[in-house]
Design an enzyme around this catalytic site. Structure first.
Site, PDB file in Angstrom:
ATOM      1  N   TYR A  73     -15.406 -11.442   0.120  1.00  0.00           N
ATOM      2  CA  TYR A  73     -16.084 -10.172  -0.182  1.00  0.00           C
ATOM      3  C   TYR A  73     -17.331 -10.394  -1.049  1.00  0.00           C
ATOM      4  CZ  TYR A  73     -11.999  -7.743   1.681  1.00  0.00           C
ATOM      5  OH  TYR A  73     -11.006  -7.282   2.513  1.00  0.00           O
TER       6      TYR A  73
ATOM      7  N   ASP B 184      -7.089  -2.446  -7.316  1.00  0.00           N
ATOM      8  CA  ASP B 184      -7.589  -3.139  -6.132  1.00  0.00           C
ATOM      9  C   ASP B 184      -7.904  -4.581  -6.494  1.00  0.00           C
ATOM     10  OD1 ASP B 184      -8.403  -2.447  -3.235  1.00  0.00           O
ATOM     11  OD2 ASP B 184      -9.949  -3.807  -3.945  1.00  0.00           O
TER      12      ASP B 184
ATOM     13  N   ARG C 162      -3.431   6.545   1.354  1.00  0.00           N
ATOM     14  CA  ARG C 162      -3.937   7.728   2.055  1.00  0.00           C
ATOM     15  C   ARG C 162      -2.945   8.402   2.997  1.00  0.00           C
ATOM     16  NH1 ARG C 162      -9.543   5.994   4.511  1.00  0.00           N
ATOM     17  NH2 ARG C 162      -8.554   3.960   4.274  1.00  0.00           N
TER      18      ARG C 162
ATOM     19  N   ARG D  78      -6.956  11.674  -5.197  1.00  0.00           N
ATOM     20  CA  ARG D  78      -8.226  11.001  -4.961  1.00  0.00           C
ATOM     21  C   ARG D  78      -9.368  12.006  -4.940  1.00  0.00           C
ATOM     22  NH1 ARG D  78     -11.094   9.249  -0.381  1.00  0.00           N
ATOM     23  NH2 ARG D  78     -11.984   7.144  -0.533  1.00  0.00           N
TER      24      ARG D  78
ATOM     25  N   ARG E 117       0.831  -1.215   0.000  1.00  0.00           N
ATOM     26  CA  ARG E 117       0.000   0.000   0.000  1.00  0.00           C
ATOM     27  C   ARG E 117       0.859   1.257   0.000  1.00  0.00           C
ATOM     28  NH1 ARG E 117      -5.607  -0.804   1.819  1.00  0.00           N
ATOM     29  NH2 ARG E 117      -6.129  -2.732   0.754  1.00  0.00           N
TER      30      ARG E 117
END
Ligand code: 1CP
Length: 356
Positions: free
Chosen positions: A154, A77, A31, A40, A27
């Site tokens: 998921y 992703d 963020r 973003r 990652r």
């Protein structure tokens, strides 16, 4: 394609000698970087970033502009594959990923099919080609996908879960449907990863974030066997070089021994296993990638450097180590701590690679 100027990552993943331990950060584009948050905001949301090859390329390059990393990883992703299968991925603020149409019945599972990576996932392949052009041989590009089991959690739950009630419930209640779903996912992921290699990915990683929640027998049957089915189908050479494959099961522990027989070149190790123990479990069969506790990055740069040295000491001498975190970097850490970690690897690791 331009000549690769820094091939430490590819060499270390194949346990070939290097001058120092290569490093990248799971990652690494995310963020915790203010420039990522700005991109973003411009894209509107996360899928706006992933779905636009120019923006995905921009964000992929951001951590490389800040830190002397030895690899880039495609900005995308794992859930783009189920999205391409028609489940309707969206991200609700503060809630993480969700699906509009989760798989809630055996009939829904039977109805799904394999997406064409060069059609529904064309935007990912376009991002890969663009990033390769932008990298211009600086460092290799890692492509990736989720493991069938991790994707299935998921798809069946409709999003993140703490209990895995529906997804583990399916394995116990209707293993036949589970095997059908995992088989379609394995073949879809293999085709997706091969398309990434054709577009320019130079190493591959399979993220099995939720394999560790299964008991050992179920891990083998429902997670590892399907990762093996992917590895068996992968293109292992491109542009005259081997394309190394890394498997990462979070919480693998002693399962690393079985994973080392999958045919993967390297295994990701989380911070709950010492690299010295991981080395003992896997022998000389695979390279290891990891495993600084991501929480160490909440400490001061001085403490971060000490913990980085402990990771490098734990692996010890010889090739076959890629430094990384044991899981992804969290959004609220100070980028200076990532800078300290990367620099410490550069300063401290050459001693483990001197010819003896
Ligand atoms: O901006 C944002 O708020 C989105 C946060 C985010 C980011 C930066 C998500 C949503 N995905 C990503 C990118 C991403 N995801 C990468 C990019 C490359 C990199 O720099 O490393 C990769 C490799 C992933 C892989 C991924 N997505 C995994 C496997 C690895 C892991 O961290 O365990 C998983 C489980 C996901 C699902 C997902 N997507 C996003 C989130 C927040 C999650 C996790 C949700 C959960 O905890 O259940």
């Amino acid at each position: 394609m331009s000549e690769l100027q820094n091939d430490r990552l590819l060499r270390a993943l194949l346990r070939q000698p290097v001058d120092r331990t290569p490093t990248w950060i799971m990652r690494q584009a995310g963020r915790y970087l203010p420039e990522y948050r700005a991109s973003r905001a411009r894209a509107g949301n996360f899928m706006g970033l992933c779905g636009n090859p120019d923006m995905a390329c921009e964000v992929t390059m951001q951590p490389l502009e800040r830190f002397p990393l030895d690899a880039a990883i495609l900005f995308s992703d794992i859930l783009t594959v189920p999205d391409a299968m028609g489940l309707g991925l969206y991200f609700s603020e503060g809630e993480g990923p969700r699906f509009e149409r989760p798989l809630q019945s055996a009939a829904a599972i039977r109805a799904i099919g394999q997406p064409d990576p060069n059609d529904e996932l064309r935007y990912v392949m376009d991002a890969v080609s663009l990033i390769r052009r932008e990298l211009n041989g600086r460092v290799p590009l890692i492509g990736f996908a989720g493991s069938p089991w991790t994707l299935a959690t998921y798809m069946v739950e409709g999003g993140s879960t703490k209990t895995f009630g529906r997804s583990k419930g399916l394995l116990f209640e209707d293993p036949e449907s589970a095997h059908h779903l995992l088989g379609v996912l394995a073949d879809s992921v293999a085709a997706y990863l091969n398309a990434q290699v054709a577009a320019g990915a130079q190493a591959l990683m399979i993220f099995d974030t939720w394999g560790g929640v299964l008991n050992p027998a179920m891990y083998r049957t429902f997670s590892l066997d399907y990762m093996q089915r992917i590895v068996d189908q992968l293109t292992r050479e491109a542009e005259g070089r081997r394309v190394p494959v890394v498997l990462f099961t979070k919480g693998a522990g002693t399962r690393l021994a079985a994973m080392a027989d999958s045919g993967a070149d390297a295994l990701g190790v989380d911070w709950t296993t010492d690299l010295a123990d991981a080395r003992t479990l896997t022998g000389d069969r695979v390279a290891l990638q990891g495993n600084l506790d991501p929480a160490a990055l909440y400490a001061s740069p001085t403490a971060v450097r000490r913990e980085v040295r402990a990771v490098l000491d734990s692996f010890g001498n010889g090739p076959g180590h890629v430094f990384n975190l044991g899981h992804g970097v969290t959004p609220d850490i100070d980028p200076d701590c990532v800078a300290a970690a990367v620099d410490e690897v550069i300063q401290y690791s050459p001693q483990f690679h001197s010819p003896s």
